[in-house]
Enzyme design. Structure first.
Site, PDB file in Angstrom:
ATOM      1  N   SER A   1      20.744  -0.067 -51.699  1.00 18.63           N
ATOM      2  CA  SER A   1      20.103   0.617 -50.585  1.00 18.63           C
ATOM      3  C   SER A   1      20.956   1.774 -50.080  1.00 18.63           C
ATOM      4  O   SER A   1      22.184   1.694 -50.057  1.00 18.63           O
ATOM      5  CB  SER A   1      19.872  -0.383 -49.444  1.00 18.63           C
ATOM      6  OG  SER A   1      19.392   0.276 -48.295  1.00 18.63           O
TER       7      SER A   1
ATOM      8  N   TYR B   1      15.442   6.458 -48.695  1.00 19.81           N
ATOM      9  CA  TYR B   1      14.308   6.665 -47.810  1.00 19.81           C
ATOM     10  C   TYR B   1      14.164   8.166 -47.593  1.00 19.81           C
ATOM     11  O   TYR B   1      15.111   8.931 -47.791  1.00 19.81           O
ATOM     12  CB  TYR B   1      14.536   5.982 -46.460  1.00 19.81           C
ATOM     13  CG  TYR B   1      14.576   4.478 -46.517  1.00 19.81           C
ATOM     14  CD1 TYR B   1      13.414   3.735 -46.707  1.00 19.81           C
ATOM     15  CD2 TYR B   1      15.770   3.789 -46.356  1.00 19.81           C
ATOM     16  CE1 TYR B   1      13.442   2.354 -46.751  1.00 19.81           C
ATOM     17  CE2 TYR B   1      15.816   2.405 -46.397  1.00 19.81           C
ATOM     18  CZ  TYR B   1      14.646   1.699 -46.596  1.00 19.81           C
ATOM     19  OH  TYR B   1      14.681   0.336 -46.643  1.00 19.81           O
TER      20      TYR B   1
ATOM     21  N   THR C   1      11.767   4.439 -51.657  1.00 23.77           N
ATOM     22  CA  THR C   1      11.046   3.412 -50.910  1.00 23.77           C
ATOM     23  C   THR C   1      10.112   4.064 -49.893  1.00 23.77           C
ATOM     24  O   THR C   1      10.546   4.818 -49.027  1.00 23.77           O
ATOM     25  CB  THR C   1      12.026   2.478 -50.179  1.00 23.77           C
ATOM     26  OG1 THR C   1      12.817   1.799 -51.157  1.00 23.77           O
ATOM     27  CG2 THR C   1      11.284   1.441 -49.348  1.00 23.77           C
TER      28      THR C   1
ATOM     29  N   LYS D   1       8.777   2.558 -54.754  1.00 13.37           N
ATOM     30  CA  LYS D   1       8.635   1.187 -54.269  1.00 13.37           C
ATOM     31  C   LYS D   1       7.755   1.186 -53.019  1.00 13.37           C
ATOM     32  O   LYS D   1       8.001   1.957 -52.087  1.00 13.37           O
ATOM     33  CB  LYS D   1      10.011   0.609 -53.929  1.00 13.37           C
ATOM     34  CG  LYS D   1      10.003  -0.833 -53.440  1.00 13.37           C
ATOM     35  CD  LYS D   1      11.440  -1.312 -53.232  1.00 13.37           C
ATOM     36  CE  LYS D   1      11.499  -2.726 -52.713  1.00 13.37           C
ATOM     37  NZ  LYS D   1      10.967  -2.842 -51.331  1.00 13.37           N
TER      38      LYS D   1
ATOM     39  N   HIS E   1       7.307  -4.663 -48.754  1.00 16.96           N
ATOM     40  CA  HIS E   1       8.621  -4.749 -48.111  1.00 16.96           C
ATOM     41  C   HIS E   1       8.949  -6.177 -47.675  1.00 16.96           C
ATOM     42  O   HIS E   1       9.524  -6.425 -46.619  1.00 16.96           O
ATOM     43  CB  HIS E   1       8.736  -3.796 -46.920  1.00 16.96           C
ATOM     44  CG  HIS E   1      10.103  -3.192 -46.785  1.00 16.96           C
ATOM     45  ND1 HIS E   1      10.458  -2.017 -47.399  1.00 16.96           N
ATOM     46  CD2 HIS E   1      11.220  -3.607 -46.137  1.00 16.96           C
ATOM     47  CE1 HIS E   1      11.719  -1.720 -47.120  1.00 16.96           C
ATOM     48  NE2 HIS E   1      12.205  -2.683 -46.366  1.00 16.96           N
TER      49      HIS E   1
END
Length: 392
Positions: free
Chosen positions: A108, A130, A156, A253, A277
């Site tokens: 992440s 992100y 994501t 995603k 999620h």
């Protein structure tokens, strides 16, 4: 067998709960609002029956596959999750465990460890981003990931602002100040093993996110979260732009609709993960395994389709592959293993899944994970959810 070994993911969860301060453990449960989606992600797998054979079983089974050009020894990858304060080694321990078991790591951008360290621990690391800030901001993070040598990118898109939980959300401080440490003291003194592990590492949980650093300034998790909340929401044109900037593998995603799976194909991405999620987005979204078959039918011949959400057993993995997934991504399962026994606990979880995949494959009479198909599972009437299937 060592006393530290556990035989199920459920036991890993039990040990994680026993070891972690209550607020830390509660944060792992996540699940927005009433938790309808959180529960359905897990429970939907129980509705799927398997169709075993009784003779002609293969002596050997091949569990290996490839995802985004990376050879992995089983169809299970590590899904990216933010700040892993369950263990002082965090994402580095997870990356080492994944490497030891021959699979890939998703890191992440909100991780507690820098991308360079994680890639050094596992060269099959996919960096997740992100859409925070504008295109120039995204490009800077992309270039850092490229310089670090990541195997690919995960964009994501399936995270909204749903953090309220009907059963209560734990207090998570922005920084672990002396005042906040005092506030958490009653919890931590009751969990001496967790506290001792951090003291031995010469620190306390760090709630900053080094992969979001700008000009030497490392924001806190909530600081980065605030940036994201105030950023313009990405469009499919932005996804196409990102595709043009990145010449390596790219996975989106957060796809749960057939029409958006087609949009992802049009944008030129290499793979999608059918995801909600982990139930920590819009509550009331169907379980990902319910949405998978229609999406796999629509785009599975054009891009790789993965799934995340609700995986607790190797038989769950087999069901997902039979319904069209190339592989699955796990989140809570490995975090519980990390909390229970660090790197060894993550390896333990992967071994549990591998063993269960192998035994399920044996019962179904197949010699390879690639032999699985719809005939190996039985779906009850009304099980599937083909969201956006009629939109063009």
């Amino acid at each position: 067998m060592a006393a530290s070994w556990f035989e199920t993911v459920a036991e890993a969860q039990r040990r994680a709960r026993k070891r972690l301060p209550s607020s830390v453990y509660s944060a792992l449960l996540a699940g927005s609002e009433k938790g309808v989606t959180l529960r359905d992600n897990v429970d939907a797998f129980d509705e799927i029956a398997l169709a075993p054979r009784t003779a002609g079983m293969s002596e050997k089974r091949d569990l290996a596959t490839t995802v985004l050009g990376q050879h992995i020894s089983l169809p299970v990858l590590i899904s990216p999750t933010g700040v892993q304060a369950v263990h002082p080694d965090g994402e580095v321990a997870v990356a080492r465990a994944a490497a030891a078991r021959g699979t890939a790591m998703g890191l992440s951008s909100f991780a507690s460890k820098p991308v360079e360290q994680v890639v050094a621990a596992n060269d099959k690391t996919f960096f997740q981003i992100y859409w925070i800030g504008g295109r120039d901001d995204v490009l800077r993070r992309l270039e850092r990931a490229r310089a670090a040598g990541v195997a690919g990118l995960i964009l994501t898109l399936d995270w909204s602002f749903s953090y309220g939980r009907d059963w209560g959300s734990p207090h998570i401080p922005e920084r672990l100040t002396p005042r906040e440490a005092l506030r958490f003291a009653p919890q931590t003194v009751r969990k001496p093993r967790w506290l001792l592990a951090y003291l031995r590492s010469r620190g306390l949980p760090d709630l900053t996110v080094p992969n979001m650093a700008e000009d030497g300034d490392i924001p806190t998790f909530f600081g980065a979260y605030g940036q994201w909340m105030n950023s313009p929401k990405p469009t499919w044109d932005d996804v196409r732009w990102l595709r043009d900037q990145w010449d390596g593998p790219l996975l989106v995603k957060g796809v749960i609709r057939v029409d958006e799976a087609r949009r992802a194909v049009d944008a030129g991405v290499d793979a999608i993960s059918v995801s909600n999620h982990g139930g920590n987005n819009l509550d009331g979204t169907p379980a990902t395994i319910r949405a998978l078959p229609a999406i796999a039918d629509a785009v599975g011949g054009q891009i790789e389709v993965l799934l995340d959400g609700g995986i607790r057993r190797g038989s769950d993995v087999v069901k997902a592959v039979a319904l069209g997934a190339r592989a699955v991504m796990i989140g809570r399962a490995y975090l519980w293993g990390l909390a229970a026994e660090g790197q060894a606990g993550v390896e333990n979880v992967l071994d549990i899944l591998r063993g269960s995949i192998d035994s399920t494959l044996t019962a179904l009479g197949h010699s390879s994970i690639h032999d699985l198909g719809r005939g190996d599972v039985v779906l009850p009437p009304g099980f599937q959810r083909a969201l956006g299937a009629d939109s063009r």
